[in-house]
Design a protein around this motif. Sequence first.
Motif, PDB file in Angstrom:
ATOM      1  N   LEU A 233      -7.815 196.498  99.843  1.00 46.55           N
ATOM      2  CA  LEU A 233      -8.832 196.258  98.822  1.00 46.55           C
ATOM      3  C   LEU A 233     -10.042 195.592  99.457  1.00 46.55           C
ATOM      4  CD1 LEU A 233      -9.582 196.160  95.737  1.00 46.55           C
ATOM      5  CD2 LEU A 233      -8.534 193.884  95.712  1.00 46.55           C
ATOM      6  N   LEU A 234     -11.229 196.107  99.149  1.00 50.83           N
ATOM      7  CA  LEU A 234     -12.466 195.463  99.576  1.00 50.83           C
ATOM      8  C   LEU A 234     -13.213 194.980  98.345  1.00 50.83           C
ATOM      9  CD1 LEU A 234     -14.676 194.672 101.594  1.00 50.83           C
ATOM     10  CD2 LEU A 234     -15.596 196.995 101.383  1.00 50.83           C
ATOM     11  N   LEU A 235     -13.504 193.688  98.318  1.00 52.06           N
ATOM     12  CA  LEU A 235     -14.317 193.115  97.249  1.00 52.06           C
ATOM     13  C   LEU A 235     -15.760 193.054  97.728  1.00 52.06           C
ATOM     14  CD1 LEU A 235     -12.035 190.179  96.017  1.00 52.06           C
ATOM     15  CD2 LEU A 235     -12.274 192.483  95.068  1.00 52.06           C
ATOM     16  N   ALA A 236     -16.625 193.763  97.014  1.00 55.53           N
ATOM     17  CA  ALA A 236     -18.045 193.802  97.346  1.00 55.53           C
ATOM     18  C   ALA A 236     -18.833 193.722  96.043  1.00 55.53           C
ATOM     19  CB  ALA A 236     -18.376 195.071  98.124  1.00 55.53           C
ATOM     20  N   THR A 237     -18.525 192.694  95.265  1.00 52.72           N
ATOM     21  CA  THR A 237     -19.048 192.573  93.904  1.00 52.72           C
ATOM     22  C   THR A 237     -20.470 192.036  93.845  1.00 52.72           C
ATOM     23  OG1 THR A 237     -17.787 190.501  93.811  1.00 52.72           O
ATOM     24  CG2 THR A 237     -16.840 192.411  92.715  1.00 52.72           C
ATOM     25  N   GLY A 238     -21.027 191.628  94.982  1.00 53.44           N
ATOM     26  CA  GLY A 238     -22.428 191.247  95.019  1.00 53.44           C
ATOM     27  C   GLY A 238     -22.716 189.945  94.308  1.00 53.44           C
ATOM     28  N   ALA A 239     -23.910 189.869  93.738  1.00 57.21           N
ATOM     29  CA  ALA A 239     -24.347 188.649  93.070  1.00 57.21           C
ATOM     30  C   ALA A 239     -25.060 189.013  91.780  1.00 57.21           C
ATOM     31  CB  ALA A 239     -25.274 187.853  93.984  1.00 57.21           C
ATOM     32  N   ASP A 240     -25.066 188.075  90.867  1.00 54.42           N
ATOM     33  CA  ASP A 240     -25.725 188.266  89.579  1.00 54.42           C
ATOM     34  C   ASP A 240     -26.948 187.358  89.489  1.00 54.42           C
ATOM     35  OD1 ASP A 240     -23.700 190.029  88.640  1.00 54.42           O
ATOM     36  OD2 ASP A 240     -22.429 188.299  88.182  1.00 54.42           O
ATOM     37  N   PRO A 241     -28.027 187.824  88.880  1.00 51.47           N
ATOM     38  CA  PRO A 241     -29.212 186.977  88.749  1.00 51.47           C
ATOM     39  C   PRO A 241     -28.910 185.717  87.939  1.00 51.47           C
ATOM     40  CG  PRO A 241     -29.718 189.268  88.195  1.00 51.47           C
ATOM     41  CD  PRO A 241     -28.226 189.163  88.307  1.00 51.47           C
ATOM     42  N   VAL A 242     -29.488 184.602  88.372  1.00 51.59           N
ATOM     43  CA  VAL A 242     -29.417 183.376  87.587  1.00 51.59           C
ATOM     44  C   VAL A 242     -30.276 183.579  86.339  1.00 51.59           C
ATOM     45  CG1 VAL A 242     -30.030 180.934  87.519  1.00 51.59           C
ATOM     46  CG2 VAL A 242     -29.044 181.927  89.606  1.00 51.59           C
ATOM     47  N   ARG A 243     -29.680 183.363  85.192  1.00 53.21           N
ATOM     48  CA  ARG A 243     -30.386 183.584  83.921  1.00 53.21           C
ATOM     49  C   ARG A 243     -30.797 182.249  83.325  1.00 53.21           C
ATOM     50  NH1 ARG A 243     -30.151 188.851  82.295  1.00 53.21           N
ATOM     51  NH2 ARG A 243     -28.805 190.145  83.630  1.00 53.21           N
ATOM     52  N   LEU A 244     -32.057 182.156  82.938  1.00 52.24           N
ATOM     53  CA  LEU A 244     -32.583 180.929  82.369  1.00 52.24           C
ATOM     54  C   LEU A 244     -32.280 180.860  80.879  1.00 52.24           C
ATOM     55  CD1 LEU A 244     -36.088 180.707  84.105  1.00 52.24           C
ATOM     56  CD2 LEU A 244     -33.922 179.654  84.804  1.00 52.24           C
ATOM     57  N   ASP A 245     -32.003 179.648  80.427  1.00 51.06           N
ATOM     58  CA  ASP A 245     -31.772 179.423  79.005  1.00 51.06           C
ATOM     59  C   ASP A 245     -33.126 179.148  78.353  1.00 51.06           C
ATOM     60  OD1 ASP A 245     -30.784 178.875  76.522  1.00 51.06           O
ATOM     61  OD2 ASP A 245     -29.998 176.884  77.034  1.00 51.06           O
ATOM     62  N   LEU A 246     -33.701 180.192  77.793  1.00 45.24           N
ATOM     63  CA  LEU A 246     -35.028 180.078  77.173  1.00 45.24           C
ATOM     64  C   LEU A 246     -34.950 180.574  75.728  1.00 45.24           C
ATOM     65  CD1 LEU A 246     -37.215 181.401  80.133  1.00 45.24           C
ATOM     66  CD2 LEU A 246     -37.056 179.040  79.347  1.00 45.24           C
ATOM     67  N   PRO A 247     -34.376 179.758  74.859  1.00 45.13           N
ATOM     68  CA  PRO A 247     -34.278 180.177  73.456  1.00 45.13           C
ATOM     69  C   PRO A 247     -35.660 180.385  72.860  1.00 45.13           C
ATOM     70  CG  PRO A 247     -33.781 177.831  73.702  1.00 45.13           C
ATOM     71  CD  PRO A 247     -33.847 178.402  75.079  1.00 45.13           C
ATOM     72  N   GLY A 248     -35.751 181.360  71.992  1.00 42.45           N
ATOM     73  CA  GLY A 248     -37.044 181.658  71.380  1.00 42.45           C
ATOM     74  C   GLY A 248     -37.807 182.740  72.103  1.00 42.45           C
ATOM     75  N   ALA A 249     -37.321 183.119  73.277  1.00 46.17           N
ATOM     76  CA  ALA A 249     -38.021 184.156  74.034  1.00 46.17           C
ATOM     77  C   ALA A 249     -37.902 185.501  73.337  1.00 46.17           C
ATOM     78  CB  ALA A 249     -37.447 184.257  75.445  1.00 46.17           C
ATOM     79  N   ASP A 250     -38.933 186.308  73.458  1.00 40.34           N
ATOM     80  CA  ASP A 250     -38.903 187.677  72.949  1.00 40.34           C
ATOM     81  C   ASP A 250     -38.127 188.516  73.962  1.00 40.34           C
ATOM     82  OD1 ASP A 250     -39.355 190.293  72.222  1.00 40.34           O
ATOM     83  OD2 ASP A 250     -41.448 189.986  71.665  1.00 40.34           O
TER      84      ASP A 250
END
Length: 514
Positions: A233-250
């Motif tokens: 098995l090779l795990l190559a799941t990469g990375a996910d963008p850091v998501r900002l908590d910006l309530p109210g955003a469109d």
Amino acid sequence: MSEDAKTPSGPDLAAGISLDDIDDGAMLQGHVGADAVLLARRGNELFAVGAACTHYHGPLAEGLMVGDTVRCPWHHACFSLRTGEAVRAPAFDPLPRWRIQRQGDKVFVREKLDGASQKRAPAEAERSAWPESVVIVGGGAAGFAAAELLRRDGYDRPVILLSADDAPPCDRPNLSKDYLAGTAKESWIPLKSPKFYEKRAIDLRLNARVAAIDPRNRRVTLADGTALDYGALLLATGADPVRLDLPGADASVVHYLRSFADSRAIVAAAATAKRALVIGASFIGLEVAASLRARKIEVHVVGPEARPLERVVGVELGDVVRRLHEKNGIVFHLGQTVTKLDGKTATLSGGDTLAADLVVIGVGVRPAIALAEAAGLATDKGVTTDEYLQTSVPGIYAAGDIARWPDPHSGERIRVEHWVVAERQGQTAARNILGRRERFDAVPFFWSQHYDMAISYVGHATRWDATKVEGSLADNDGKVTFLQGDRPLAVATIFRDRDSLVAEAELEKRAAPK
């Protein structure tokens, strides 16, 4: 990309040249008929191969010969001069070769040779140790490179490539560069066509999200309930963008960039946008900013640092990057963060507000290690591996953005998020799945494009004592060496491609001090 290396130039090698016209260790671009050919000499041996890198057609004659290999000056792909094989990413396709004939003190390049590989067929003893199947989790750089290498090296058992994306493995660096700028066709983005996977019997499954790994029973379970047994098995799941908590955003105006679908969405939004806000003065953020400026959109960049990219490329090069972007119309708001996004209006920590009808957030990524953690693999802000990229569980390997490996050059365990590193790790992991016991010891390399300035970076320096600047960075002709004491850790160059290759080769020879 330039096509110059593919255009016939130089001497007619079919007519012959004097052996004295090519020194030991030298390379000469010439032609045979309509084909551009590179003639290289190593001692008394001569090699004739295609003159253009098979990645982006870089001019190999301007590259570097190391042993019996040639390295491309643009993105450091490496080819065997003997066989033409692409031995190190980012190139995968081989170079064509020509027969050489020597008559007295003259050298003639004759007919093109059969494209069939000269690689030795695996011995039965090797094959007997191969796993019964290989499952690869992740359809990015590392996953693709591993699957491609397994087939190229003769592995003839099931290879299943599981990708959570809805598109086949793509040329991800282009998503923030030429494709987003509108100068690269969509057809250029997939790394290979569907026929590639079909012909090589690579079972590529899209929208295939893995829910769990069972190391004891060597099984992965997909989100839809499908269970797959694996030999390795090779795990190559990469990375996910850091998501900002910006309530109210469109939500309709806020974008992150990781996948082909993400880039397409930004392109679609850019078609009607007048002003864009890029949150994050990172490489990805600044490449997005430059691409949006190419589309004549007003662009503002917000970042907490005093100068862009200083943490990676230092003060001098960071200042040059800032001035270049400002010259091209970018408005920086540095030393600040976005504290609130109300609809389409951003409030900055300094109190100012900015209205934008397109917002792209690029504030970093986090390695996608949840699967590994749940399966009990050793982790440390990444998946811990040995020098062979094997995890704490035998038979499970990790490569790409998630892998934290013992780097012989820095003497530290490092994890990097570079495209070429991920590809090369995928290749090394594949070889080790086949029992080769190949240490991953490549020097990290990445490139970044900003308008007409290309930055190449080799090595790894999270901290340094001093920098040495040569040439003129402001005039797109310079080199920065990052030093710890008198030991170089990394080198960044602007349009000094061969210097970058030389620096890479020199860093490869250095091991970390004991």
